[in-house]
Design an enzyme around this catalytic site. Structure first.
Site, PDB file in Angstrom:
ATOM      1  N   HIS A 157       0.866  -1.186   0.000  1.00 52.75           N
ATOM      2  CA  HIS A 157       0.000   0.000   0.000  1.00 52.75           C
ATOM      3  C   HIS A 157       0.898   1.230   0.000  1.00 52.75           C
ATOM      4  CE1 HIS A 157      -3.580   2.337   0.897  1.00 52.75           C
ATOM      5  NE2 HIS A 157      -2.869   3.004   1.782  1.00 52.75           N
ATOM      6  N   ASP A 186      -7.930   1.292   2.108  1.00 46.51           N
ATOM      7  CA  ASP A 186      -7.615   2.261   3.156  1.00 46.51           C
ATOM      8  C   ASP A 186      -8.277   3.611   2.945  1.00 46.51           C
ATOM      9  OD1 ASP A 186      -6.309   3.401   5.365  1.00 46.51           O
ATOM     10  OD2 ASP A 186      -4.694   4.172   4.114  1.00 46.51           O
ATOM     11  N   ASP A 244       0.820   5.043  -0.115  1.00 54.02           N
ATOM     12  CA  ASP A 244       0.010   6.259  -0.088  1.00 54.02           C
ATOM     13  C   ASP A 244       0.612   7.256  -1.069  1.00 54.02           C
ATOM     14  OD1 ASP A 244      -2.094   5.829   1.942  1.00 54.02           O
ATOM     15  OD2 ASP A 244      -0.363   5.320   3.172  1.00 54.02           O
ATOM     16  N   HIS A 276      -6.661   9.415  -0.966  1.00 50.91           N
ATOM     17  CA  HIS A 276      -7.323   9.302   0.342  1.00 50.91           C
ATOM     18  C   HIS A 276      -6.590   9.899   1.540  1.00 50.91           C
ATOM     19  CE1 HIS A 276      -5.210   5.270   0.339  1.00 50.91           C
ATOM     20  NE2 HIS A 276      -4.906   5.703   1.541  1.00 50.91           N
TER      21      HIS A 276
HETATM   22 ZN   LIG Z   1      -3.497   4.776   2.755  1.00 52.84          ZN
END
Ligand SMILES: [Zn+2]
Length: 1085
Positions: free
Chosen positions: A290, A402, A292, A617
């Site tokens: 993941h 997420d 970001d 996000h």
């Molecule tokens: Zn995230």
């Protein structure tokens, strides 16, 4: 029968040999720690045997460094053409965010020339990327022991010197937060010490035994006490330790230990053949990283996190053929392609082999609460087009582990974007109610469904531990329907995804399930895809399994502050969504009106991609560090400049050029880009106002005198008490707040008895931990009304009346609110409302500013606009599920209505709202100090409106909220042009007022528009997106004066689904409640 038989003889010893005691389990379990101890027993244990040899001698490892100035991030070519200075172990590098390029000249020492496996270990506590001498990015490194080894090529064991580079980035996995508190704003002065740069001669048998022992040890500790498998595991572990001690830790004793381990985990754990057994597995392990797209670091660093992480994964895939890695976010692929073509080609090759699996279908893993419906559509349109054009396939699974809650129309939009499957898990963070399902059908407002799976291990960054596999069943909440699940593992962000250890552990866990623990340990498999997992589920449903359903939003019971934090960013998002509507609409008309005009597809794509990126996000929700908002501000500003130019160009092509010579007469016109008529008071050049009765398109702003009955008036009734009135309302303002809002037509008071409308209130805002993210329920206890200062009349009518009041928040902060009421003319196409503009100077610490509207309306549910529809939520706290929604997300309006009357609160840039009983509360500004110490400090302009309405909530509010957000735009043009007025009425939608024509654009693949990603479509086409906004089946007609050949209903990817009947330029349409439909009008060539 009779007679005697001979007594049975037995080999069993007749006499006891020695006393044997029962093992005390806790002691024999506690002992296991010694074997892999890093403390006092280290030298007596297994780990001391991990390396046959190692060296960091500068004779073998020559280091030199180039440190680029000013926190720049030069390319390989730029960096390696610089002069390098000698460097050594123990040197310190910084500050935060700086880059340092190391040249490593390595010679394998004589005693390692015949080694079985050599690695280079590098640890500076920060992130790094290994580059080959000729500029190929090879593999990522993460300090602090997270991922420190790079395997040396076998042919370097030749005694010669070999060169490679390490690009060091001065940030950790989670940026540069000081101390151990990850979300604190980064320390700009973090320095990193190079603590390891060693050649390691690895003892692979020890490494193997280490993982064997780890997993069997977990079985001894974690299997049920009443099962034999736990006891057996303990015996095996103790036997391995005994063998090691008896053999004095020799290589032979280590190999013996591995042999003993096989009794428990089988013979195949050192290769992927362990997964070949035919036994049915129920846990599908999927590698993931993941990343970001921004968070505790800026975009520029994400680009490097991507190449580091994905290169590491490609490397692992070569050594672990079973390894499957699912990876989302088209934007990250695009960056890789642009900046690291070698790594991108490597990824492409792994995609072809089925190991690297593009997933998600969206541009980024975006927030789903706040983007508009059209933005959500574009996330998928841009995402799917990227995936399909680069990898030959669209994604079938929407991947969003997420983000902070999931809005109710996502299943419909997913289906329209070619995806029937959805993976997430964030609801496991709920801090009030436990979400009850793992695998279920999630249903949108229009009835569309997707299969949703939330990993029962409750993480998307699992370590692939024993416990993760166990929890895949023990926490599975849908076992009545199905027992399979996804185990999504791998270090996120800068950690680079799965590690060698994780893949090794999974092999052991599978071997264990097949050998000893089939009944108690879920059987895990590697080698399948996420789509294999969902396909099996879909087949199961097809053969009769009824999955449980969940209708409507997946509300996240945490992170409610993200509807409000970083107000400026959210405002930019809203404004640019509206700007894009106008640009695409005007550019489409211009391209139909003028053959010379070229539809600016490339620029439109760029603007959209920027907006979509900012919806990531942690960006749009406001949970990133300050640097990220400097970045997004810059992108939005760029979009503004380009967008304004595009709009001007389109208007010019439509005959409304702003450029004129001094001698030319000019005229100011008002453009209505919305698909309905509206009446609006506008401020004309100079100081005046006029009323414009606007149709879609070009409208005159000539002064229209108002009838006496239509005029707005303001009077100071007594000192400090003002009455603003028009033909609809009388508004009494006392001490800066609305004490009465009287609806003259219905003869009804709107403000609750004794209530104060438009009252500003301040709350103490200290959530449990996640400052920028959370507002916690107890903040409501600290409500404080802000006392107003003097009120003054600003506009005296007759078009607009207004009064302004300054309210002090603290010595540093204040609000100036201007309450206005416009003349309400006899026209009925636009409702009247009280509008408010607030200028806020905001310098608070952990405070939350809101504005309240206590209304005389009773309902147990309030209604909020969401993407392409409405969502109803309780106004009470009956159950913990109701109470959890004490702060919710809305789009352009929130509404509280009875059967025959109600109040809508419109806003121009806000997303947080609460309705508690009859108290409506719009959230304005927060002041968290982490992870951005300066979040929201400074000046803000916010607009909202209070719109009472006779009757229940209707399309009137939907239209008014669109109008409020997209006011008539006035442009001054020279009078010698002849604007193409007809083109604005060339496509209209009539019929039910709840049908909203929300997007007009050109076809992505039209031959004059296409950028060549796909085969061009002959001729020109116009795309219309229409949705039903109120929740009732609705009919309408698309009428066009264009020469249209055919009309198709399409999905949002613009695939034709069904040809519709077209007669005399008219197409009848019918939409389900809250349905979104895309139509494609194919024009005659
Ligand atoms: Zn995230």
């Amino acid at each position: 029968m009779g007679g005697r038989s001979t007594p049975l003889s037995s080999s069993y010893p007749k006499l006891v040999e020695r006393p044997v005691g029962k093992q005390i389990e806790s002691i024999y379990t506690g002992r296991l720690r010694q074997f892999t101890d890093r403390g006092q027993y280290y030298h007596q244990g297994l780990l001391a045997k991990l390396y046959h040899n190692q060296t960091n001698d500068s004779k073998y490892i020559k280091l030199s460094v180039y440190s680029p100035p000013d926190l720049t991030r030069p390319t390989f070519k730029e960096a390696t053409s610089q002069k390098f200075k000698p460097a050594r172990l123990g040197d310190t590098f910084g500050p935060s965010w700086s880059t340092h390029w190391f040249k490593v000249q390595l010679t394998v020492p004589k005693n390692m020339l015949n080694a079985e496996h050599l690695e280079f270990h590098w640890d500076a506590g920060n992130e790094g990327l290994v580059w080959s001498e000729d500029g190929k990015p090879l593999q990522g490194l993460t300090g602090g022991g997270e991922r420190v080894e790079w395997i040396l090529p076998q042919d370097w064991q030749n005694g010669k010197e070999h060169t490679f580079y390490v690009e060091m980035a001065c940030n950790k996995m989670f940026g540069n937060a000081p101390g151990g508190d990850t979300i604190q704003p980064p320390d700009p002065n973090t320095y990193y010490t190079l603590s390891q740069a060693d050649i390691m001669d690895v003892n692979l048998a020890v490494r193997g035994l280490y993982v064997d022992f780890w997993e069997i040890g977990d079985a001894a500790r974690e299997f049920p006490e009443d099962g034999w498998q736990r006891h057996k595991a303990l015996q095996v572990c103790n036997a391995i330790m005994d063998a090691f001690i008896a053999g004095d830790g020799s290589q032979e004793s280590i190999l013996k230990g591995r042999k003993i381990a096989q009794e428990y985990i089988g013979k195949h754990v050192s290769s992927p053949t362990v997964y070949d057994s035919k036994e049915e597995s129920i846990v599908y392990a999927i590698g993931h990283c993941h990343i970001d797209t921004c968070w505790l670091w800026p975009w520029a660093e994400t680009k490097r996190k991507v190449v580091r992480s994905w290169s590491s994964q490609c490397d692992l895939m070569d050594r672990y053929p079973e390894h499957r890695f699912a990876c989302s976010q088209a934007q990250q692929y695009k960056w890789l392609k642009e900046y690291y073509p070698f790594a991108f080609d490597r990824v492409k090759e792994k995609v072809k082999r089925g190991q690297f699996q593009p997933i998600g279908g969206s541009w980024v893993e975006h927030d789903t609460n706040m983007p508009s419906g059209e933005s959500l559509v574009r996330q998928f349109l841009y995402g799917q087009r990227f995936f399909e054009s680069h990898f030959g396939e669209r994604c079938q699974t929407f991947w969003l582990p997420d983000t902070f809650g999931y809005s109710s129309q996502l299943p419909q939009i997913c289906r329209l974007a070619g995806m029937s499957r959805f993976f997430t898990q964030k609801l496991s963070w709920n801090n009030i109610n436990n979400f009850p399902h793992t695998t279920f059908n999630w249903v949108a407002l229009d009835g569309s469904q997707v299969i949703c799976h939330m990993a029962p291990s409750e993480t998307y960054t699992a370590d692939a531990d024993f416990g993760d596999v166990v929890r895949s069943v023990s926490q599975h909440k849908s076992l009545d329907q199905d027992n399979t699940s996804l185990l999504v593992f791998g270090k996120g962000d800068g950690g680079g995804g799965p590690t060698r250890d994780m893949l090794e552990k999974l092999r052991r866990l599978r071997g264990m399930a097949d050998t000893t623990a089939g009944g108690v340990l879920p059987r895990v498999h590697m080698g399948n895809t996420v789509d294999d997992f969902f396909k099996r589920l879909e087949d199961k449903v097809a053969s009769g399994t009824d999955l449980v359903t969940w209708y409507g939003e997946l509300y996240f019971e945490l992170h409610r502050g993200t509807y409000t934090t970083q107000a400026n960013n959210k405002r930019n998002n809203r404004k640019q969504e509206i700007m894009m509507h106008d640009i695409e609409y005007l550019a489409t008309l211009a391209s139909l009106s003028s053959k010379k005009y070229q539809y600016p597809k490339k620029e439109i794509d760029e603007l959209w991609e920027n907006i979509l990126l900012c919806q990531f996000h942690d960006c749009l929700p406001g949970s990133s560090i300050e640097m990220c908002y400097d970045d997004s501000d810059e992108l939005y500003a760029h979009n503004d400049v380009v967008g304004t130019k595009l709009k001007d160009n389109a208007l010019a092509a439509l005959g409304m050029s702003k450029s004129r010579t001094a001698s030319q007469d000019c005229e100011t016109v008002a453009i209505n880009t919305l698909p309905w008529d509206r009446t609006e008071i506008v401020k004309t050049p100079g100081d005046g106002y006029t009323v414009v009765h606007a149709e879609t398109g070009i409208n005159s702003t000539d002064k229209i005198e108002l009838l006496a009955s239509e005029k707005a008036t303001v009077t100071e009734k007594k000192d400090g008490v003002f009455v603003l009135a028009n033909s609809r309302f009388a508004v009494e303002v006392e001490n800066g707040v609305i004490t009465s809002l009287f609806d003259k037509k219905v003869k009804r008071e709107v403000i609750a008895h004794g209530g104060k409308g438009n009252q500003l209130v301040l709350f103490d805002d200290k959530p449990l931990y996640w400052q920028a993210w959370d507002v916690e329920v107890f903040h409501l206890n600290s409500r404080k009304e802000l006392p107003s200062g003097r009120t003054e009349i600003v506009d005296t009518g007759p078009y607009r009346v207004s009064v302004a009041t300054k309210t002090k928040i603290s010595d540093q902060s204040w609000v100036k609110t201007t309450i206005s009421l416009d003349a309400a003319t006899g026209e009925t196409d636009s409702p009247s409302y009280v509008s408010v503009e607030a200028d806020v100077e905001w310098h608070e610490t952990m405070k939350f500013l809101k504005v309240e509207f206590p209304v005389d309306v009773f309902n147990t549910e309030a209604t909020y606009e969401t993407q392409y529809g409405l969502v109803r939520r309780p106004t009470h706290y009956n159950t913990s599920w109701d109470m959890a929604k004490f702060e919710v997300c809305c789009h352009k309006f929130a509404d509280l209505s009875e059967a025959n009357y109600g109040v809508s609160v419109l806003n121009d840039s806000k997303y947080g709202f609460a309705t508690c009983g009859n108290l409506m509360r719009l959230s304005l500004l927060r002041a968290p100090k982490a992870p951005d110490a300066h979040a929201d400090m400074g000046h803000h302009t916010i607009k909202w409106a209070i719109m009472p309405h006779a009757g229940a909530l209707s399309a009137e509010t939907v239209h008014a909220a669109h109008n409020f957000n997209n006011p008539l735009s006035l442009i001054t043009i020279n009078n010698e042009q002849e604007p193409d007025e007809d083109i604005f009425t060339s496509i209209v939608v009539t019929g039910s007022s709840s049908l909203v024509l929300d997007c007009v654009k050109r076809g992505e693949d039209d031959e004059d528009v296409s950028r060549g990603e796909f085969d061009k479509r002959k001729g020109r086409s116009v795309i219309l997106r229409i949705y039903e906004s109120m929740g009732g089946k609705s009919r309408g007609t698309i009428r066009t004066t264009l020469s249209v050949d055919k009309v198709f209903k399409t999905n949002v990817l613009e695939d034709d689904l069904q040809e519709l009947k077209l007669a005399s330029g008219e197409v009848e349409i019918e939409l389900r409640p809250f349905e979104v439909v895309t139509y494609r009008l194919q024009l005659s060539s």
